[in-house]
Design a protein around this motif. Structure first.
Motif, short mmCIF file in Angstrom:
data_model
loop_
_atom_site.label_atom_id
_atom_site.label_comp_id
_atom_site.label_asym_id
_atom_site.label_seq_id
_atom_site.Cartn_x
_atom_site.Cartn_y
_atom_site.Cartn_z
N PRO A 1 0.22 -2.46 -0.23
CA PRO A 1 1.50 -2.89 -0.81
C PRO A 1 2.60 -3.03 0.23
N ARG A 2 2.56 -2.18 1.25
CA ARG A 2 3.58 -2.28 2.30
C ARG A 2 3.37 -3.54 3.12
N PHE A 3 2.12 -3.86 3.37
CA PHE A 3 1.82 -5.08 4.13
C PHE A 3 2.31 -6.32 3.37
N ARG B 1 4.66 -6.52 1.24
CA ARG B 1 6.12 -6.57 1.30
C ARG B 1 6.59 -7.13 2.64
N GLU B 2 5.88 -6.77 3.70
CA GLU B 2 6.21 -7.34 5.02
C GLU B 2 5.98 -8.85 5.03
N LEU B 3 4.92 -9.31 4.40
CA LEU B 3 4.70 -10.76 4.31
C LEU B 3 5.91 -11.43 3.67
N LYS B 4 6.39 -10.82 2.59
CA LYS B 4 7.55 -11.40 1.90
C LYS B 4 8.77 -11.40 2.80
N ARG B 5 9.00 -10.32 3.50
CA ARG B 5 10.17 -10.25 4.39
C ARG B 5 10.11 -11.32 5.47
N ASN B 6 8.90 -11.82 5.75
CA ASN B 6 8.74 -12.86 6.75
C ASN B 6 8.59 -14.26 6.14
N GLY B 7 8.82 -14.36 4.84
CA GLY B 7 8.83 -15.68 4.21
C GLY B 7 7.46 -16.27 3.94
N ILE B 8 6.42 -15.43 3.98
CA ILE B 8 5.04 -15.91 3.76
C ILE B 8 4.71 -15.79 2.28
N SER C 1 -12.08 -0.55 0.01
CA SER C 1 -10.75 -0.82 0.56
C SER C 1 -10.35 -2.28 0.30
N THR C 2 -11.31 -3.17 0.42
CA THR C 2 -11.02 -4.58 0.19
C THR C 2 -10.63 -4.81 -1.27
N HIS C 3 -11.36 -4.11 -2.16
CA HIS C 3 -11.00 -4.18 -3.59
C HIS C 3 -9.55 -3.73 -3.79
N GLU C 4 -9.19 -2.65 -3.13
CA GLU C 4 -7.82 -2.12 -3.24
C GLU C 4 -6.80 -3.16 -2.74
N CYS C 5 -7.15 -3.84 -1.67
CA CYS C 5 -6.26 -4.89 -1.14
C CYS C 5 -6.07 -6.00 -2.17
N PHE C 6 -7.12 -6.31 -2.90
CA PHE C 6 -7.00 -7.33 -3.95
C PHE C 6 -6.14 -6.83 -5.11
N VAL C 7 -6.34 -5.57 -5.50
CA VAL C 7 -5.54 -5.00 -6.60
C VAL C 7 -4.05 -5.15 -6.27
N HIS C 8 -3.70 -4.80 -5.05
CA HIS C 8 -2.29 -4.86 -4.67
C HIS C 8 -1.83 -6.28 -4.40
N ALA C 9 -2.75 -7.15 -4.01
CA ALA C 9 -2.41 -8.57 -3.86
C ALA C 9 -2.03 -9.13 -5.22
N GLU C 10 -2.78 -8.74 -6.24
CA GLU C 10 -2.46 -9.22 -7.59
C GLU C 10 -1.06 -8.76 -7.97
N ALA C 11 -0.78 -7.49 -7.71
CA ALA C 11 0.53 -6.94 -8.07
C ALA C 11 1.65 -7.56 -7.25
N SER C 12 1.36 -7.99 -6.06
CA SER C 12 2.41 -8.50 -5.16
C SER C 12 2.99 -9.83 -5.62
N GLY C 13 2.23 -10.58 -6.42
CA GLY C 13 2.69 -11.91 -6.83
C GLY C 13 2.46 -12.98 -5.78
#
Ligand code: GUN
Ligand code: FE
Length: 460
Positions: free
Chosen positions: A115-117, A119-126, A139-151
């Motif tokens: 989730p922190r990563f 948020r950093e993408l967003k702060r950089n306009g990505i 871990s990859t599954h977890e990255c997807f879970v949070h990718a979904e939440a990130s929008g």
């Protein structure tokens, strides 16, 4: 919803700048953009020619600049903690910094870092990012879970490696874990969140992968329609190792060709040291390239010959390649590209410096093209998805001189060379606001405290 219900439209009054094509940008100082409930632009133009529709809810952002969201086509999420470790070339750098960082990317750490990563993408306009994870399925599954939440729009894959790995398992166990893990993750996540999340089958590179693993990876991608991402011809020592490992293939690209990994949905990171045959087969197969100039300078890898790719019609986008690149920011990647190609031009007397408009195109619309999304994203234009970022540019010029009063080419140049002074105020993906500097709760607003527990994932 009843058919008679009037549509809600969202409008912004703002300055905006977008790529028109590879060589042209368009800038409107007193502009307006409008998108509909499906999150697609219906109007992008001048304020005084805006549609006079009462259903539009306007937001006044005249002092800020709207740009299309950046599409970054190559980075490594678990490597972010080891950015900026300079002084080594690729292979020793992987051994010393990257493999330990990826090895420690447990499910617990992924939950904390992902989730922190994002948020950093967003702060950089990505708004769209193509990512490798570690070799861990959970871990990859977890990255997807949070990718979904990130929008955000995220293309992601579990790192595959078997000949060399940091797992502690045998090569056969690594191969099975890589293929079976990728199959499950791909089945669960490719196309999830209305297509916002996609899977990339991710064999690391020919140095760490057996031919059997690469062939199975290719089959999985072709059966599922997932992307393929890997690394190609980045570093001279790497080339020597690959030539030793695969003595019967004509060149590095030939290894991936033999494995069946080339194709329209394949993204090759780097592609620096290619011969004519390699460029021809990349072009004929429709394979795309992720150009990573900040990484190529940082790891002293080389300078990609972008004109040779252009000559063959090979499409390329830009990647920050964190942690090969020291910064997430696409402004830094564009700046590195300019310096790298300018240096090469001086040394080789080869006048091949990409224009700033070309670099901005590569960081936005060109990235969308590489992902096969070019007809519907990457530009501020009617019919495209409203993936857009509102930038506060007040501190980009010395002494607070207003940047938006300058001509379009100066605005773009200032941002590419001093973009670290610009701030993301707000961001929308598919017309949905998911970042607001003034309201940090928006960034994770659709992530419940226990979002990852709401997913049951049986395979671990
Ligand atoms: N080649 C194989 N793995 C990697 C990686 O993690 N980063 C970079 N830059 N190149 C690679
Ligand atoms: Fe990489």
């Amino acid at each position: 919803m009843n058919d008679d219900t009037p549509q809600m439209l969202s409008g912004l009054r703002c300055a905006w700048l977008s790529s028109v094509n590879e060589e042209d940008i368009q800038f409107v100082k007193d502009g307006a953009v409008v998108w509909d409930e499906t999150g697609n632009f219906v109007y992008v133009g001048e304020w005084n020619q805006r549609p006079l529709n009462e259903a539009i809810v306007w937001e006044d952002q005249r002092e800020n600049l709207l740009l299309p969201g950046f599409v970054d086509v190559h980075a490594h999420l678990p490597q972010y903690p080891v950015v900026a470790r300079a002084g080594h070339e690729l292979l020793p750098w992987l051994n010393r910094f990257v493999f330990p960082a990826e090895k420690s990317f447990t499910r617990h750490r992924a939950k904390e870092h992902a989730p922190r990563f994002y948020r950093e993408l967003k702060r950089n306009g990505i708004t769209t990012s193509v990512l490798f994870s570690s070799i861990h399925e959970d871990s990859t599954h977890e990255c997807f879970v949070h990718a979904e939440a990130s929008g955000l729009r995220i293309v992601l894959g579990q790192m595959m490696m078997d000949r060399i790995s940091y797992s502690g398992l045998t090569a056969t166990q690594c191969l099975t874990a890589a293929i079976e893990g990728s199959e499950r993750l791909c089945a669960r996540w490719h196309g999830a969140a209305d297509g916002r999340l996609r899977y990339a089958v991710s064999p690391r590179f020919a140095v760490t992968c057996s031919m059997e693993l690469m062939k199975k990876a290719a089959t999985l991608a072709h059966q599922t329609g997932a992307y393929i991402q890997t690394h190609l011809s980045e570093n001279r020592e790497e080339l020597r190792v690959v030539a030793d490992l695969f003595p019967n293939t004509p060149d590095y690209t030939g290894v991936y060709e033999h494995a069946g990994l080339l194709g329209e949905r394949t993204l090759m990171g780097h592609a620096i040291y290619l011969n004519d045959r390699e460029r021809k087969i990349l072009a004929a197969s429709g394979t795309k390239v992720a150009h990573c100039p900040s990484s190529n300078l940082f790891l002293q890898s080389g300078v990609m010959d972008w004109t040779a790719l252009d000559c063959e019609g090979i499409r390329w986008g830009l990647g920050n390649d964190v942690a090969g690149g020291p910064e997430l920011s696409p402004w830094d990647v564009m700046k590195a590209a300019f310096y790298a190609h300018a240096s090469r031009a001086m040394v080789t007397e080869h006048p091949a410096v990409p224009s700033l408009a070309r670099l901005f195109h590569a960081a936005t619309a060109g990235g969308a093209v590489v992902l096969g999304d070019g007809s519907k994203s990457g530009k501020l234009t009617p019919g495209h998805v409203a993936d857009a970022v509102l930038w506060n540019t007040q501190e980009t010029l010395p002494y607070g001189e207003p940047l938006l009063e300058r001509p379009a080419d100066e605005i773009l140049s200032t941002l590419i060379f001093r973009g670290n002074r610009a701030k993301v105020e707000k961001m929308w993906v598919q017309g949905k606001r998911n970042f607001d500097l003034l309201d940090p709760t928006i960034a994770e607003s659709h992530l419940g405290d226990d979002a990852s527990q709401t997913q049951s994932f049986q395979s671990f």
